[in-house]
Structures are given as structure tokens and as C-alpha cells.
Enzyme design. Structure first.
Site, PDB file in Angstrom:
ATOM      1  N   CYS A 273       0.800  -1.234   0.000  1.00 31.79           N
ATOM      2  CA  CYS A 273       0.000   0.000   0.000  1.00 31.79           C
ATOM      3  C   CYS A 273       0.826   1.273   0.000  1.00 31.79           C
ATOM      4  O   CYS A 273       0.766   2.064  -0.940  1.00 31.79           O
ATOM      5  CB  CYS A 273      -0.931   0.015   1.222  1.00 31.79           C
ATOM      6  SG  CYS A 273      -2.316  -1.138   1.112  1.00 31.79           S
ATOM      7  N   ILE A 274       1.570   1.520   1.048  1.00 30.64           N
ATOM      8  CA  ILE A 274       2.167   2.838   1.270  1.00 30.64           C
ATOM      9  C   ILE A 274       3.152   3.260   0.169  1.00 30.64           C
ATOM     10  O   ILE A 274       3.150   4.417  -0.238  1.00 30.64           O
ATOM     11  CB  ILE A 274       2.833   2.911   2.656  1.00 30.64           C
ATOM     12  CG1 ILE A 274       1.805   2.580   3.741  1.00 30.64           C
ATOM     13  CG2 ILE A 274       3.379   4.307   2.910  1.00 30.64           C
ATOM     14  CD1 ILE A 274       2.365   2.559   5.128  1.00 30.64           C
TER      15      ILE A 274
END
Length: 442
Positions: A273-274
Site C-alpha cells: 500500500c504505502i
């Protein structure tokens, strides 16, 4: 149509189809199974389906017993036969949304899924996209393909919604069922249906006005984290020059009961994600003539952290009259975060390659990843095996680089036996004072 769907949900007779049985889909399947629903798993990986149907989990923090219980109960079946999508009352799409080599959104998995299930969509079904993506994907991509492939009309014959996954692997405080679920649909009827489904198994459902808002929620959550991690990574570099321990600063600042939220530095960003999600918004913003300068700056800072760490390793070795070239280095941790077997986008892979490019003889140790699997960007590392932990051999390494702070690692022992330790995670914070002279924070 809505009443029929509600009735099947209320009776726990609605068949929940989950497309993609990985880190997001499998926990979701377990949650719906625990809620009393029958589950149909759809995944193109036949080997994975076979493992699941034999009661085997490929995710270490999900016990085999939980999978076996789900299979033995007779309410779960995993298959690669996408024609069976027509059997499901709801189809939840949990497939990867990575970036391509140009750092642009790669929605090929979402597109392929839509085309695979599209011909089998029937009236009354609910289709929910859970994969992280840019605002507009659900309407502009998913719904359009489903209409083309099925010949049916969205929001008339079937419903489409977006509900971002919020999985945090190995989090002992929150599970799929206890993390509030954001849902968004284009019509009140669609919103009512998707909410009714998730409310049966999730503690709290948060309704928003559209799929676009729900898509933006997930991006905002991870951009917030990426930007704040970039901030503390930059502070780490600055404070190190001043001889100040950034971890001590953050811990002390975190005692303020308002106005501060602690984030901690590391060797770079990893995970599904990040490191990826901010660029989905960056790409979409260009369509509106906007530039995400703040987000891109944060990405640049985070992306440069592996180089900073390698430079710190070089400085540490220089301090004992050695160089990276020719030194034996033990890299502790290949997983992107502690206590998981997930190495997607892990900065450790970059660290390993960068150290070897400078002549280092690098061995890695990770109790959760015994062998490095194939990856798109680090193909040369495929098949590399973890160091067979042996206390007697720790001292043979010229330097130990800590990239992931797994709880199961004996940090005291490493501190005692290691010659030189470069710590990017503050894993050595509790070692005796007399051992700290050989520890360099990075």
C-alpha cells in the site's frame, strides 16, 4: 431485487464470492465464514486453491487449523473456474493493483477479473471492488467492463460498489471483522445492499456518498502515512548529523496527549500500500491538470532511504578500517515489516542488491522467509536462502544490518556476538549499555 438480497443475507444464505485469495481475500473469506455465510473463492492460482482445499494456509499468521475448519465445515470452496461466478450473490474483488515500470497504475488484474466474471454476471448480484485504486475506477473501468461483458445495466440489473481493504497483517489489536469498513455506491439502493452485506460480519460500517469518495478514503489514509514517514525519515538524517537520537525524540514527543502522532523511520517503504497508493492519486491528478508536489517530495525522500542506509553501513565499516567491498554482511529481515512473511516492495531487496553492487558479500536472515520468491524487479535474488541461524557464526560477519525488527529474533544475542551492527529499526534499544558501542543507528 433489494428485498430478495436482504432476505438471503438475513438468513445467511447469500453465497459470498471472493476473487483473489491472498493477504486481503483470505482474511475476508474467514470473516464471512465465521459470520455463517457460504463462501466461493475464485483465484487463478490452481496451486493455491488446492492448498486451501487441503486445509493449508500460505500466510503464516493465518493458522492451518482455521483453513481446515472452514473447508471441513462444507461452506467454503476454492476454484479457478470463473464460470461459477454466476452462483454468487455477491462478488468481492481483492486482486493486486501494483505500479508498472513507469510508476503508473497497473489495473490489469482488475480489468482481467472484470472480463473473467463479466459474462457470468446475473441480475440481482452485487459486485464490490476492494483493491486500492484511484477515484473513478469503480465507475469508469469496472462497471463499464461488466456492462459490456454481461449485456446488463449497472444499478438496474446489478449493483457495483467500492469498499477499500484495510488489512494490517499480523496486527494483534485489529482484525478484518473489527476494522471499520468504508462503503460507497452510486445509488441509495446499491449503498443499502453493500452496507447490509458487510454489517453482518464487520463491527462498524461507514457509509459514504459515492464510490469515488470511498476510493479517495483509502488513498488519503496511506498518503497520510507515507508523508509522515517521509517527515521522520528526513528528521532522522538531520538529527543524526546533530548527534541526536530521532527515536528518543519521537518517544518523548509522543507523551504529548494532543497534537502529535508518532511515526517511526526505517530503511525505506515496503508493503502493498504505502509505497504504491500515493502514485495512484498523483497519476489521476494529472488528468485534472494538478501536480501533487507534496506527495511526490515525500515519495522521493522515502525512495532515497536505502541509499542513506548503505552509506551509513559504509561509514560504520570505515570506522573500523574496513570497506563494504570484501566485507561479509548479514542482512536481518527481508519482510517489509516485522512478524509477517510478506516481502512486497520490501526495501531489504534493494539494500541487498546495493550492498552487493559495492562488493559486499551479503547473506540474509529472516525466520519468516526461508527462500526469496520470484519478484518483478529483483529477479536475480530469486531462490536465495536465509542464513541458517547459528550463534557461533554470527561473529564471522563484518557487519550486521537490521532492516526488519521481527519479535522472534534474539537481539541480545546478536548484540553480544556481532562485531558491528547498523540498526535501522531501533531494535537494539534494550541491549545492555556496554554493548551499544558497536551499534550504529541508521
Amino acid at each position: 431485487m433489494r428485498d430478495m438480497f436482504h432476505s438471503k443475507v438475513d438468513r445467511k444464505e447469500a453465497l459470498v464470492g471472493i476473487v483473489g485469495l491472498g493477504y486481503v481475500g483470505l482474511p475476508l473469506a474467514l470473516s464471512f465464514h465465521n459470520g455463517g455465510f457460504p463462501i466461493l473463492g475464485l483465484d487463478i492460482n490452481e496451486g493455491l486453491n488446492e492448498d486451501l482445499m487441503s486445509g493449508k494456509s500460505r500466510i503464516h499468521y493465518i493458522a492451518h487449523d482455521r483453513i481446515k475448519e472452514m473447508v471441513d465445515g462444507g461452506r467454503f470452496h476454492a476454484t479457478h473456474d470463473f464460470a461459477r461466478a454466476s452462483e454468487a450473490d455477491a462478488l468481492l474483488i481483492c486482486v493486486p493493483t501494483p505500479l508498472n515500470k513507469y510508476r503508473e497504475p497497473d489495473l490489469s488484474y482488475v480489468e482481467a477479473t472484470a472480463r473473467a466474471i463479466g459474462p457470468y454476471i446475473r441480475k440481482g448480484q452485487l459486485i464490490v471492488l476492494e483493491s486500492t485504486t484511484y477515484p473513478g475506477t469503480t465507475k469508469e473501468l469496472l462497471a463499464d467492463i461488466l456492462e459490456q461483458e454481461s449485456g446488463l445495466k449497472v444499478d438496474v440489473d446489478f449493483f457495483v460498489a467500492y469498499s477499500p481493504e484495510r488489512e494490517d497483517p499480523a496486527n494483534e489489536s485489529y482484525s478484518t471483522a473489527t476494522i471499520p469498513k468504508v462503503v460507497g455506491s452510486a445509488t441509495p439502493e446499491g449503498l443499502e445492499i453493500v452496507s447490509a452485506l458487510y454489517e453482518t460480519v464487520i463491527t462498524k460500517v461507514v457509509r459514504v456518498s459515492s464510490p469515488e469518495v470511498a476510493e479517495a478514503v483509502k488513498l488519503t489514509e496511506n498518503i497520510f502515512r507515507a508523508v509522515n514517514i517521509a517527515l521522520v525519515n528526513e528528521l532522522k538524517v538531520i538529527y543524526d548529523k546533530m548527534g541526536i537520537d530521532v527515536w528518543e525524540v519521537i518517544d518523548a514527543a509522543a507523551t504529548k496527549p494532543f497534537g502529535f502522532m508518532p511515526f517511526y523511520p526505517g530503511p525505506g517503504l515496503g508493503g502493498h500500500c504505502i509505497p504504491i497508493d500515493p502514485f495512484y492519486l498523483t497519476w489521476k491528478a494529472r488528468e485534472f491538470g494538478m501536480h501533487t508536489r507534496f506527495i511526490e517530495l515525500a515519495g522521493e525522500i522515502n525512495k532515497n532511504m536505502p541509499q542513506y542506509v548503505v552509506d551509513r553501513v559504509a561509514e560504520a565499516l570505515n570506522g573500523v578500517r574496513k570497506t563494504i567491498n570484501g566485507s561479509r554482511i548479514l542482512l536481518v529481515g527481508i519482510a517489509y515489516k516485522k512478524n509477517v512473511d510478506d516481502m512486497r516492495e520490501s526495501p531489504s531487496l534493494e539494500l541487498l542488491e546495493m550492498l552487493e553492487a559495492r562488493g559486499g558479500e551479503v547473506t540474509y536472515f529472516d525466520p519468516y522467509i526461508p527462500v526469496i520468491p520470484p519478484t518483478r524487479e529483483h529477479k536475480s535474488l530469486t531462490g536465495r536462502k536465509s542464513f541458517g541461524y547459528d550463534r557461533a557464526k554470527i561473529g564471522e560477519f563484518d557487519a550486521i544490518l537490521i532492516a526488519t525488527d521481527h519479535d522472534s529474533v534474539n537481539w541480545q544475542e546478536l548484540a553480544q556476538e556481532g562485531q558491528l551492527i547498523v540498526d535501522t529499526r531501533n531494535a537494539m534499544r534494550d541491549v545492555p549499555v556496554e554493548l551499544r558501542k558497536k551499534i550504529v543507528k541508521a
